[in-house]
Design an enzyme around this catalytic site. Structure first.
Site, mmCIF file in Angstrom:
data_model
loop_
_atom_site.group_PDB
_atom_site.id
_atom_site.type_symbol
_atom_site.label_atom_id
_atom_site.label_comp_id
_atom_site.label_asym_id
_atom_site.label_seq_id
_atom_site.Cartn_x
_atom_site.Cartn_y
_atom_site.Cartn_z
ATOM 1 N N HIS A 163 -17.232 -58.721 -0.888
ATOM 2 C CA HIS A 163 -17.389 -59.214 -2.790
ATOM 3 C C HIS A 163 -17.246 -59.833 -2.912
ATOM 4 O O HIS A 163 -17.236 -61.133 -2.286
ATOM 5 C CB HIS A 163 -15.960 -58.725 -3.085
ATOM 6 C CG HIS A 163 -16.519 -56.397 -3.409
ATOM 7 N ND1 HIS A 163 -17.423 -56.427 -4.718
ATOM 8 C CD2 HIS A 163 -15.626 -55.680 -2.923
ATOM 9 C CE1 HIS A 163 -17.336 -55.138 -4.236
ATOM 10 N NE2 HIS A 163 -15.813 -55.192 -3.491
ATOM 11 N N CYS A 237 -23.216 -59.948 -4.306
ATOM 12 C CA CYS A 237 -23.692 -60.240 -5.461
ATOM 13 C C CYS A 237 -24.056 -61.454 -5.803
ATOM 14 O O CYS A 237 -23.040 -62.663 -5.223
ATOM 15 C CB CYS A 237 -22.660 -59.218 -6.705
ATOM 16 S SG CYS A 237 -22.593 -57.623 -6.236
ATOM 17 N N ARG A 246 -28.911 -60.133 -5.380
ATOM 18 C CA ARG A 246 -28.018 -60.841 -4.006
ATOM 19 C C ARG A 246 -28.515 -61.674 -3.948
ATOM 20 O O ARG A 246 -29.302 -62.560 -3.384
ATOM 21 C CB ARG A 246 -28.447 -59.553 -3.289
ATOM 22 C CG ARG A 246 -28.481 -58.561 -3.191
ATOM 23 C CD ARG A 246 -26.150 -58.376 -2.787
ATOM 24 N NE ARG A 246 -26.317 -56.606 -3.906
ATOM 25 C CZ ARG A 246 -26.041 -56.017 -4.966
ATOM 26 N NH1 ARG A 246 -25.952 -56.700 -6.069
ATOM 27 N NH2 ARG A 246 -26.203 -54.785 -5.143
#
Length: 260
Positions: A163, A237, A246
């Protein structure tokens, strides 16, 4: 002179309008409070809980491996990696240290934490777990290993996801990594040291080429590699607080130090 008469129906309509406006105001305030609490939960609480959980898992792995050191470090004292085609870890007796280290590794179970990723520039030290499930891996503050990609130290591509925002956000600042920055991966059998080599600032979320054995973007083919090697791939991300694209960072294996 005629005196205007206020009808009861007019008073009732005015009262209803005031009640509607007051109720609408209360509803908006309530919605605002709920949204604020959700933002606090996502940006603060999930980070706090995930980071604490990840730290505990790192400590548990260190205890399991009998490693009292707080960090990997010293990766440049291990065996060098001259070429991807040769066996890079032969010691003075001719034994293949990579094969012996790999032999001691067991195949990790789905969502099992089995390695520790350390990036000194970012002050990052987090568990690596098998798979990229949000609920079982990424939302716990772990970094996830893409199924089907290679394991640490193996020829090919050791590909990871994490993340960038919320849930521990381990990869929030990987955009700050520069060429030759150190990335270390510890397992129960060895510590593998990679050096950052290339960055792909933005590509499609469906760009599967970046995690292939020889990583190369299928969207922006000028980014990537054309020859087999020992690679690591970090994906997250971008832009921040979105999942539309990405960001990819690649590195190459430079040394391996077996655990005694």
């Amino acid at each position: 002179m005629r005196i205007p008469v206020v009808q009861h129906s007019s008073r009732r309509r005015s009262a209803r309008r005031r009640r509607v406006l007051w109720g609408g105001g209360e509803l908006l305030v309530t919605v605002g409070v709920v949204l604020a609490l959700l933002v606090v939960h996502q940006l603060w609480w999930t980070n706090r809980e995930a980071k604490r959980g990840a730290e505990r898992k790192v400590e548990a792995l260190e205890r399991e491996w009998g490693d009292d050191n707080s960090g990997a470090g010293g990766g440049d004292s291990g065996a060098s990696v001259p070429t991807p085609s040769a066996s890079p870890y032969q010691d003075s007796s001719g034994r293949d240290r990579q094969q012996s280290a790999t032999a001691r590794q067991s195949s990790p179970s789905w969502s099992q934490a089995y390695a520790i990723l350390t990036i000194p520039r970012l002050g990052l030290r987090v568990p690596v777990a098998e798979g990229v499930s949000k609920q079982k891996v990424l939302n716990k503050g772990y970094v996830g290993h893409y199924p089907g990609s290679q394991q640490p130290g193996q020829a090919g591509n050791f590909a990871l996801a994490g993340h960038r925002n919320t849930h521990g956000e381990p990869f929030r600042y990987i955009n700050r990594l520069r060429a030759k920055d150190v990335v270390e991966v510890e397992t129960s059998s060895a510590t593998y040291t990679y050096a950052v080599d290339k960055t792909l600032p933005q590509t499609s979320a469906r760009d599967s080429g970046v995690v292939r054995a020889v990583p190369r973007s299928t969207v922006k083919p000028r980014y990537g590699y054309s020859e087999p090697g020992y690679y690591i791939t970090l994906t997250t991300c971008t832009p921040e607080f979105t999942s539309r694209y990405r960001l990819v960072v690649w590195g190459k294996l430079v040394s391996m130090r077996p655990r005694s």
